[in-house]
Design a protein around this motif. Sequence first.
Motif, PDB file in Angstrom:
ATOM      1  N   LEU A  20       0.877  -1.265  -0.024  1.00  0.00           N
ATOM      2  CA  LEU A  20      -0.042   0.094  -0.060  1.00  0.00           C
ATOM      3  C   LEU A  20       0.740   1.238  -0.006  1.00  0.00           C
ATOM      4  O   LEU A  20       0.434   2.230  -0.637  1.00  0.00           O
ATOM      5  CB  LEU A  20      -0.740   0.012   1.299  1.00  0.00           C
ATOM      6  N   THR A  21       1.936   1.015   0.656  1.00  0.00           N
ATOM      7  CA  THR A  21       2.823   2.219   0.684  1.00  0.00           C
ATOM      8  C   THR A  21       3.539   2.526  -0.594  1.00  0.00           C
ATOM      9  O   THR A  21       3.552   3.937  -1.163  1.00  0.00           O
ATOM     10  CB  THR A  21       3.978   2.273   1.813  1.00  0.00           C
ATOM     11  N   HIS A  22       3.837   1.763  -1.341  1.00  0.00           N
ATOM     12  CA  HIS A  22       4.652   1.782  -2.424  1.00  0.00           C
ATOM     13  C   HIS A  22       3.715   2.172  -3.532  1.00  0.00           C
ATOM     14  O   HIS A  22       3.763   2.846  -4.505  1.00  0.00           O
ATOM     15  CB  HIS A  22       5.408   0.548  -2.941  1.00  0.00           C
ATOM     16  N   ARG A  23       2.466   1.690  -3.327  1.00  0.00           N
ATOM     17  CA  ARG A  23       1.524   1.954  -4.440  1.00  0.00           C
ATOM     18  C   ARG A  23       1.049   3.388  -4.407  1.00  0.00           C
ATOM     19  O   ARG A  23       0.971   4.019  -5.463  1.00  0.00           O
ATOM     20  CB  ARG A  23       0.107   1.427  -4.196  1.00  0.00           C
ATOM     21  N   ALA A  24       0.927   3.873  -2.993  1.00  0.00           N
ATOM     22  CA  ALA A  24       0.540   5.359  -2.742  1.00  0.00           C
ATOM     23  C   ALA A  24       1.735   6.187  -3.208  1.00  0.00           C
ATOM     24  O   ALA A  24       1.380   7.296  -3.951  1.00  0.00           O
ATOM     25  CB  ALA A  24       0.326   5.646  -1.276  1.00  0.00           C
ATOM     26  N   ASP A  25       2.988   5.822  -3.326  1.00  0.00           N
ATOM     27  CA  ASP A  25       4.076   6.582  -3.679  1.00  0.00           C
ATOM     28  C   ASP A  25       4.120   6.676  -5.238  1.00  0.00           C
ATOM     29  O   ASP A  25       4.003   7.786  -5.819  1.00  0.00           O
ATOM     30  CB  ASP A  25       5.422   5.993  -3.384  1.00  0.00           C
ATOM     31  N   ILE A  26       3.627   5.646  -5.827  1.00  0.00           N
ATOM     32  CA  ILE A  26       3.779   5.524  -7.452  1.00  0.00           C
ATOM     33  C   ILE A  26       2.519   6.585  -7.845  1.00  0.00           C
ATOM     34  O   ILE A  26       2.771   7.153  -8.739  1.00  0.00           O
ATOM     35  CB  ILE A  26       3.616   4.061  -7.848  1.00  0.00           C
ATOM     36  N   THR A  27       1.497   6.118  -7.484  1.00  0.00           N
ATOM     37  CA  THR A  27       0.269   7.037  -7.625  1.00  0.00           C
ATOM     38  C   THR A  27       0.261   8.502  -7.380  1.00  0.00           C
ATOM     39  O   THR A  27      -0.185   9.374  -8.105  1.00  0.00           O
ATOM     40  CB  THR A  27      -1.092   6.530  -7.331  1.00  0.00           C
ATOM     41  N   ARG A  28       1.130   8.916  -6.442  1.00  0.00           N
ATOM     42  CA  ARG A  28       1.173  10.154  -6.178  1.00  0.00           C
ATOM     43  C   ARG A  28       2.111  10.967  -7.072  1.00  0.00           C
ATOM     44  O   ARG A  28       1.925  12.066  -7.437  1.00  0.00           O
ATOM     45  CB  ARG A  28       1.828  10.343  -4.582  1.00  0.00           C
ATOM     46  N   VAL A  29       2.950  10.168  -7.487  1.00  0.00           N
ATOM     47  CA  VAL A  29       3.946  10.995  -8.537  1.00  0.00           C
ATOM     48  C   VAL A  29       3.425  11.003  -9.644  1.00  0.00           C
ATOM     49  O   VAL A  29       3.629  11.812 -10.590  1.00  0.00           O
ATOM     50  CB  VAL A  29       5.329  10.136  -8.425  1.00  0.00           C
ATOM     51  N   THR A  30       2.761   9.845 -10.196  1.00  0.00           N
ATOM     52  CA  THR A  30       2.243   9.657 -11.633  1.00  0.00           C
ATOM     53  C   THR A  30       0.924  10.076 -11.871  1.00  0.00           C
ATOM     54  O   THR A  30       0.238  10.000 -13.105  1.00  0.00           O
ATOM     55  CB  THR A  30       2.372   8.104 -12.013  1.00  0.00           C
ATOM     56  N   ASP A  31       0.108  10.451 -10.780  1.00  0.00           N
ATOM     57  CA  ASP A  31      -1.303  10.977 -10.976  1.00  0.00           C
ATOM     58  C   ASP A  31      -2.038   9.546 -11.361  1.00  0.00           C
ATOM     59  O   ASP A  31      -3.260   9.695 -12.097  1.00  0.00           O
ATOM     60  CB  ASP A  31      -1.593  12.067 -12.081  1.00  0.00           C
ATOM     61  N   GLY A  32      -1.658   8.447 -10.629  1.00  0.00           N
ATOM     62  CA  GLY A  32      -2.243   7.348 -11.201  1.00  0.00           C
ATOM     63  C   GLY A  32      -3.567   7.199  -9.958  1.00  0.00           C
ATOM     64  O   GLY A  32      -3.656   7.873  -9.303  1.00  0.00           O
ATOM     65  N   PRO A  33      -4.452   5.972 -10.441  1.00  0.00           N
ATOM     66  CA  PRO A  33      -5.500   5.851  -9.377  1.00  0.00           C
ATOM     67  C   PRO A  33      -5.146   5.644  -8.171  1.00  0.00           C
ATOM     68  O   PRO A  33      -4.569   4.733  -7.688  1.00  0.00           O
ATOM     69  CB  PRO A  33      -6.180   4.740 -10.197  1.00  0.00           C
ATOM     70  N   THR A  34      -5.610   6.514  -7.226  1.00  0.00           N
ATOM     71  CA  THR A  34      -5.681   6.095  -5.843  1.00  0.00           C
ATOM     72  C   THR A  34      -6.451   5.238  -5.183  1.00  0.00           C
ATOM     73  O   THR A  34      -7.487   5.056  -5.878  1.00  0.00           O
ATOM     74  CB  THR A  34      -5.814   7.489  -5.070  1.00  0.00           C
TER      75      THR A  34
END
Length: 181
Positions: free
Chosen positions: A106-120
Amino acid sequence: TAEERRRAAADLRIIADEAWDEPSLCDGWRCRDVLGHLVWLAERSRAGVFVDVARTLRPPNSAIRRIGARFGDHPPEELLDRLDAAAEGRFQLPGTGPEVALAEVLTHRADITRVTDGPTRSSDERTAAAVDANRQLWWFFGLPRAVRGVRFAATDACWAVGPEGGPEIRGTGQALLVSIA
């Protein structure tokens, strides 16, 4: 954890190829390296992870960054397929429970989506468990011991973790996840 790996593998497919090369919130990592790190942990056994780290002949954090970059050099679509295929992977840090493996995803997913504007991901009881796991691993993240006395309260859900009566940090579940890691 397996369900969240599958969910991430499905949700993150909409991220544009060039966005995967954006720098992660983790110093020295690209978003694709963070995804590679998740794949590495999902595919490896505990013994395999320790052997991989030892083979780099580097301190653990440096070794993990190097391994993440090596995995991250693969195309994102391939990494997402591999994450989905290895969703049942059981690696977890020795002496920790499954909530730490969940927190990793969950932490790494949040990191990725925060930077890439991916789905939260919506904040829920799994997010609360992940924030609490990160809070209890204060020593691993190089945070001061005092963080154990901080209460983390979600503004986008009805949960808080940490002792009542102490200082409180408020934010979305995703923001709390990345702030403490």
